[in-house]
Motif scaffolding. Structure first.
Motif, PDB file in Angstrom:
ATOM      1  N   SER A   1      -8.033  53.283 -82.043  1.00 44.01           N
ATOM      2  CA  SER A   1      -7.758  54.744 -82.322  1.00 44.01           C
ATOM      3  C   SER A   1      -6.661  55.224 -82.973  1.00 44.01           C
ATOM      4  O   SER A   1      -5.806  54.331 -82.535  1.00 44.01           O
ATOM      5  CB  SER A   1      -8.227  55.650 -81.065  1.00 44.01           C
ATOM      6  OG  SER A   1      -9.490  55.225 -80.490  1.00 44.01           O
ATOM      7  N   GLY A   2      -6.432  56.140 -83.700  1.00 41.24           N
ATOM      8  CA  GLY A   2      -5.218  56.585 -84.563  1.00 41.24           C
ATOM      9  C   GLY A   2      -4.876  57.775 -84.481  1.00 41.24           C
ATOM     10  O   GLY A   2      -5.781  58.909 -84.544  1.00 41.24           O
TER      11      GLY A   2
ATOM     12  N   THR B   1     -11.268  57.435 -84.169  1.00 37.58           N
ATOM     13  CA  THR B   1     -11.552  56.311 -83.376  1.00 37.58           C
ATOM     14  C   THR B   1     -12.426  55.443 -84.265  1.00 37.58           C
ATOM     15  O   THR B   1     -13.521  56.074 -84.822  1.00 37.58           O
ATOM     16  CB  THR B   1     -11.906  56.632 -82.205  1.00 37.58           C
ATOM     17  OG1 THR B   1     -12.258  55.342 -81.115  1.00 37.58           O
ATOM     18  CG2 THR B   1     -13.464  57.009 -81.780  1.00 37.58           C
TER      19      THR B   1
ATOM     20  N   SER C   1      -3.709  52.688 -81.291  1.00 33.92           N
ATOM     21  CA  SER C   1      -4.375  51.968 -80.029  1.00 33.92           C
ATOM     22  C   SER C   1      -5.334  50.954 -80.504  1.00 33.92           C
ATOM     23  O   SER C   1      -6.060  50.867 -81.284  1.00 33.92           O
ATOM     24  CB  SER C   1      -4.854  52.825 -79.007  1.00 33.92           C
ATOM     25  OG  SER C   1      -6.188  53.484 -79.554  1.00 33.92           O
TER      26      SER C   1
END
Lengths: 338, 338
Positions: A146-147, A55, A93
């Motif tokens: 975030s990933g 994030t 996100s």
């Protein structure tokens, strides 16, 4: 500008206005079958039960700078954090905190950059959030991304510095300090007449080209705190010394000039399109060749090596035979650089 | 208060000060083996390749309110978004945007609440980020949490409203409007002498108790926009009508009084510890019993049902036989409620 073209508090209140903003801007620009479902959580098939998760909140000032804007940066930053961990970035996100009164057309430009960079990097924006705060309660726009990435078992330890030995080489994919100086230069009060552009870029494809052919023992993106911070963390993790050659450090003329005027060391200045790799000496030439054949690595070079001398310290050797210790920055250099 | 006890710009700059803040506050309070590794991305084993993923930024004003604070809320909000999607919440990221000058002791109280609620909910904080912006450039503290949960194949469609038919019942696990009115009441300018407390709570365990025994056709947490917004979205998704009985709506006296004075409808006021469930009529009594046996569901009730009358509309029937359409809120009701 008309009131209708600016963000209102109601755009963050969960009602019709928010629904319209989400539909007309975010869903339109980020559209894919997962996001379009607009459920409370995105339901994802990762194809693996080993994932990487990261994030980052972006508060960069100004929002637009030479080489990018906060939208592009919000993708690159999170994609790179996943990629240097050895993961294949898959899903993002995106969460916006917007100041009341922010122009909707600027929001659209930023969202377009974000969508374009996600496409470049091959990641899908699957879930999001929008909050609006009263005028004066935040500075224009903050973005959190975030990933999630998929990670294969051979890459699980890439962040741990395990297996690093004296003689291993330290490679970087190009010039240092570009992002920090570009952002600094685009702030009104410091407009040097020097063309400096941010290196802001997603590096996952570049990194993959290397890691699918050669083992990389450690990777990290030198963002806040710059190359010096990454190397110091690595020296401590590995319990070994790091020697850097000043003559091998790639620094653009403009960045060098700005740093000299301002009293900064390029080693402490933030990058957003760079990766530091540690690899065995025998693979160095082949890795450099792969990197240099890619647009994002054309100026790659070996900047130093791991040594059993001065354990846990980073030492810079200059052309005249002198040397000095390069430490982590203590406090603040450039706030809001990312 | 001494300068040393407040957040400085340097706490966000990637150097030693930031490292100290992360070690002394966040790693100390959130500690676990994944977070402690402090790699760019957390490496996670989800035990499934089907996951749920969600994000939320919290900008609530004030940071502390009866029943919780922004730290507790940041966990509950994301945990609940995962749980209502049918997922078992596992991992959280936490990203702080902090205003220069913010008291570190308040940050610690908030981080302690965050850690305590994560423990309650059974989720692990695995990765994070810290940014500091200049004084006046954000309002004290914003927190983003993103969450990952494991989802089993039988729950993949719980957000889609598939399989809902006329006669299905609509259940809620307690009183409505508590969170919104508690936050409103704790703002200086509106201090009603009415004890109203936020319902802020993580509902994943409660939800699991129900869903492991009975099929739930749809779940959603009625946060911003309140119960009315969730029901309107559901009516549209299902292409059916929803009838709500005014006499069945659980509303606390204090909340009712505040809403009457302020001209709010409790159906539009935010909740942070409530879930709306749609289930087959034959399971309603058993589901209610499970909910009522849990602290977080002791005041559960059936508030209405699905109908083929007035498709895509939510209608409230009152005790005198009258009825009115309940719409989604158009614009703004209470900004910065979460």
């Amino acid at each position: 500008m008309e009131k209708e073209n600016r963000i209102l508090l109601g755009h963050g209140s969960g009602g019709k206005l928010m629904h319209e903003l989400i539909e007309n801007v975010f869903v339109r620009l980020f559209s894919n079958s997962i996001l379009d479902a607009q459920t409370d959580s995105a339901i994802l098939h990762t194809g693996s039960s080993d994932i990487a998760f990261t994030t980052d909140s972006f508060v960069i000032d100004p929002l637009f700078f030479p080489g990018g804007n906060i939208g592009k940066l919000a993708v690159c930053g999170t994609v790179n954090d996943l990629a240097v961990s050895g993961a294949e970035p898959l899903f993002l996100s995106v969460s916006f905190i917007i100041e009341e009164g922010f122009p909707i057309d600027e929001l659209e430009i930023i969202a377009e950059s974000l969508a374009a960079e996600a496409k470049n990097a091959g990641v899908t924006i699957v879930t999001g959030d929008t909050k609006v705060v009263n005028k004066g309660k935040c500075d224009k726009l903050f973005i959190n991304t975030s990933g999630i990435g998929r990670i294969t078992s051979d890459k699980l330890k890439i962040g741990s510095a395990d297996g690093i030995i004296p003689g291993d080489v330290i490679i970087i994919n190009g010039t240092i300090g570009d992002h920090g100086m570009a952002v600094f230069n685009s702030r009104e009060s410091f407009n040097f007449k020097i063309p400096v552009e941010s290196d802001c870029a997603s590096l996952n494809h570049l990194i993959r080209e290397v890691t699918e052919k050669f083992p990389v023992k450690f990777m990290r993106d030198p963002t806040r705190g710059g190359v010096a911070t990454v190397l110091n963390e690595l020296a401590v993790k590995a319990g070994l010394g790091i020697a850097i050659e000043e003559s091998s450090l790639p620094v653009r003329k403009g960045v060098k000039a700005m740093c000299e005027i301002l009293g900064f060391d390029p080693l402490h200045v933030a990058n957003e399109g760079k990766v530091i790799m540690v690899a065995a000496k025998e693979n160095a030439t082949a890795i450099l060749e792969i990197l240099r054949n890619n647009d994002k690595g054309s100026e790659s070079s070996i900047i130093g090596y791991i040594t059993s001398d001065h354990p846990r310290r980073v030492v810079l050797r200059n052309e005249t035979g002198g040397s000095r210790i390069i430490d982590t920055l203590s406090g603040d250099q450039l706030p809001r650089i990312c």
